[in-house]
Structures are given as C-alpha cells and as structure tokens.
Design a protein around this motif. Structure first.
Motif, PDB file in Angstrom:
ATOM      1  N   GLU A 162      20.627  48.464  49.204  1.00 37.16           N
ATOM      2  CA  GLU A 162      20.779  47.475  48.134  1.00 37.16           C
ATOM      3  C   GLU A 162      19.438  47.177  47.474  1.00 37.16           C
ATOM      4  O   GLU A 162      19.343  47.078  46.242  1.00 37.16           O
ATOM      5  CB  GLU A 162      21.380  46.182  48.686  1.00 37.16           C
ATOM      6  CG  GLU A 162      21.658  45.135  47.608  1.00 37.16           C
ATOM      7  CD  GLU A 162      22.367  43.913  48.145  1.00 37.16           C
ATOM      8  OE1 GLU A 162      22.790  43.072  47.323  1.00 37.16           O
ATOM      9  OE2 GLU A 162      22.509  43.794  49.387  1.00 37.16           O
ATOM     10  N   SER A 166      18.350  47.997  43.531  1.00 41.07           N
ATOM     11  CA  SER A 166      18.045  46.823  42.709  1.00 41.07           C
ATOM     12  C   SER A 166      16.685  46.907  42.023  1.00 41.07           C
ATOM     13  O   SER A 166      16.391  46.085  41.139  1.00 41.07           O
ATOM     14  CB  SER A 166      18.097  45.549  43.570  1.00 41.07           C
ATOM     15  OG  SER A 166      19.356  45.406  44.182  1.00 41.07           O
ATOM     16  N   LYS A 198      31.224  45.071  51.353  1.00 38.38           N
ATOM     17  CA  LYS A 198      29.790  45.334  51.199  1.00 38.38           C
ATOM     18  C   LYS A 198      29.569  46.627  50.422  1.00 38.38           C
ATOM     19  O   LYS A 198      28.668  46.721  49.581  1.00 38.38           O
ATOM     20  CB  LYS A 198      29.119  45.422  52.569  1.00 38.38           C
ATOM     21  CG  LYS A 198      28.950  44.086  53.276  1.00 38.38           C
ATOM     22  CD  LYS A 198      28.264  44.282  54.623  1.00 38.38           C
ATOM     23  CE  LYS A 198      28.067  42.952  55.349  1.00 38.38           C
ATOM     24  NZ  LYS A 198      27.429  43.145  56.677  1.00 38.38           N
ATOM     25  N   SER A 201      30.048  46.076  46.777  1.00 38.73           N
ATOM     26  CA  SER A 201      28.911  45.404  46.134  1.00 38.73           C
ATOM     27  C   SER A 201      27.803  46.386  45.805  1.00 38.73           C
ATOM     28  O   SER A 201      27.056  46.194  44.838  1.00 38.73           O
ATOM     29  CB  SER A 201      28.382  44.288  47.040  1.00 38.73           C
ATOM     30  OG  SER A 201      27.735  44.817  48.178  1.00 38.73           O
ATOM     31  N   LEU A 202      27.684  47.449  46.606  1.00 39.01           N
ATOM     32  CA  LEU A 202      26.708  48.503  46.302  1.00 39.01           C
ATOM     33  C   LEU A 202      27.189  49.367  45.147  1.00 39.01           C
ATOM     34  O   LEU A 202      26.418  49.733  44.250  1.00 39.01           O
ATOM     35  CB  LEU A 202      26.465  49.371  47.540  1.00 39.01           C
ATOM     36  CG  LEU A 202      25.808  48.714  48.750  1.00 39.01           C
ATOM     37  CD1 LEU A 202      25.814  49.665  49.945  1.00 39.01           C
ATOM     38  CD2 LEU A 202      24.380  48.286  48.422  1.00 39.01           C
ATOM     39  N   ARG A 205      26.708  48.388  41.502  1.00 38.99           N
ATOM     40  CA  ARG A 205      25.350  48.505  40.977  1.00 38.99           C
ATOM     41  C   ARG A 205      25.106  49.841  40.278  1.00 38.99           C
ATOM     42  O   ARG A 205      24.162  49.971  39.504  1.00 38.99           O
ATOM     43  CB  ARG A 205      24.325  48.323  42.100  1.00 38.99           C
ATOM     44  CG  ARG A 205      24.304  46.915  42.681  1.00 38.99           C
ATOM     45  CD  ARG A 205      23.249  46.777  43.756  1.00 38.99           C
ATOM     46  NE  ARG A 205      23.226  45.426  44.306  1.00 38.99           N
ATOM     47  CZ  ARG A 205      22.568  44.410  43.750  1.00 38.99           C
ATOM     48  NH1 ARG A 205      21.865  44.608  42.637  1.00 38.99           N
ATOM     49  NH2 ARG A 205      22.607  43.219  44.303  1.00 38.99           N
TER      50      ARG A 205
END
Length: 219
Positions: A162, A166, A198, A201-202, A205
């Motif tokens: 992550e 980011s 989880k 959520s990655l 991105r």
C-alpha cells in the motif's frame, strides 16, 4: 500324577491362540510399514514442491513420480487430511520462501521485485503445483484457489504494498495490476473476508473506477 499332567497340558495355549497372536503381530507390522511408506512419500512430495518454490525445478521424470505419490497418499489414512497438510505445510512454507526475498523492500524496488515474483509464481509455480496435485482436482477448494489465497494472505497483504502504491511517482508494473485483478477473482465460501476487503483497497489504487463489494471506488 496323570491328573496334574493333564491339567498342565490343558492350560497350554492352543494352536488357534498362537495363530491369532501371530496374525496380530503381522497386522501391526503391516500397519507400521504402510505408515512409514506414506511418510516417505509425503516427504518426497514436500521436497519436490519446495524445490519448485526455490526455482530449482524438477528432474524430467519427477513430476510423474510425485503424481503417483499423491495418488497413493489419497488412498491411505492421510488422504482425508491431505488438504490440511497442503495448506498448513507445503503452501505456507513455499509462500514464505517467496516473501522473504522481498519483504524488506520499499517503494519502487518493492513494486518491481513483487512484479517479478508474481510472474515467476503465476507462470511457473502455480501450473506446476496444479500438475503435481492433479489427482486432487475436482475437490473444493481447488489447488489453484488454495494457492492463490495463500499468495494473497502471506505475500500480497504482508508487505508494504500500500505504501509503494501510494507514493507520488510510483510506476506500477502491469504484473502488479494483473496480480491484484486475479486475486480479486478468488472468492471464499464464507464471503467477503477482511483479507478480501484489504485486497480491494489495494486494487482501487491501480484500477479506477473500480466496482468493489461496497460500491464504486474512484480516485
């Protein structure tokens, strides 16, 4: 005296008793030999699988031998525990081998080495595991599903991915996107787990817009 001799003779074990005892001993020896054979077969399978994760490959005839070993084990008392052994021993050990080579990397270095690790896993390790454990195919969860879930839980979600995704100038290799999309397609019978969320959520991105469990994600 005649009475005493007769009593002694009558108290001696009969031929039937001796035969039963001998048969019991033979049965116990046979069980021990079968267990020893099953353990040796399992150790051989374990060595072969770990060699695949270590990029050592397999000798030309070894795949056939491992295939036969799996078939034999499925017929023994270990057969009912085979999936448990596969998850808790082989797959866990193998994934730790892959993870330990990249777990301390960060940023772009992590993204690039993870991409290379995924390419090796997806094109070499996964097909070979499916070939080795071909006799297990048809059972749920499948070997492919179990292997991908272990890659997700032990590698993808246990490194600083992550953070790497980011960073402002992060260059995301196509293999990372492929990895996340493929892992996102692997579902468990208990529904959307914490690990699955989880992963989403990655994924959001690198894929936008992305339709996840709880709606559409956009940058």
């Amino acid at each position: 005296m005649r009475t005493l001799r007769r009593l002694k003779f009558m108290s001696s074990p009969s031929l039937t008793d001796l035969g039963n005892r001998d048969q019991t001993v033979l049965d116990e020896r046979g069980t021990q030999q079968r267990r020893a054979g099953a353990n040796a077969t399992w150790n051989s399978i374990q060595d072969g699988v770990i060699s695949v994760f270590q990029r050592k490959g397999l000798p030309e005839t070894e795949l056939y031998n491992l295939n036969e070993g799996v078939r034999q084990l499925l017929k023994t008392e270990l057969g009912s525990f085979f999936t448990e052994y596969l998850q808790n021993q082989l797959l866990t050990k193998g994934m730790v081998i892959l993870r330990d080579k990249i777990r301390f990397y960060e940023g772009q270095k992590l993204l690039d080495t993870l991409a290379e690790t995924w390419d090796f896993f997806f094109t070499d390790v996964l097909p070979m595991l499916q070939a080795i454990f071909c006799p297990v195919q048809g059972k749920e969860p499948s070997v492919r599903q179990l292997t991908l879930l272990h890659f997700r839980n032990i590698i993808t979600l246990n490194i600083k991915l992550e953070d790497g995704l980011s960073r402002p100038r992060a260059r995301v290799p196509p293999s990372i996107v492929q990895m996340l999309l493929i892992l996102q397609g692997v579902h468990e019978s208990k529904g959307a787990t914490e690990e699955y969320l989880k992963l989403e959520s990655l994924l959001q991105r690198v894929v936008s817009p992305y339709l996840g469990t709880y709606g559409v994600y956009t940058e």
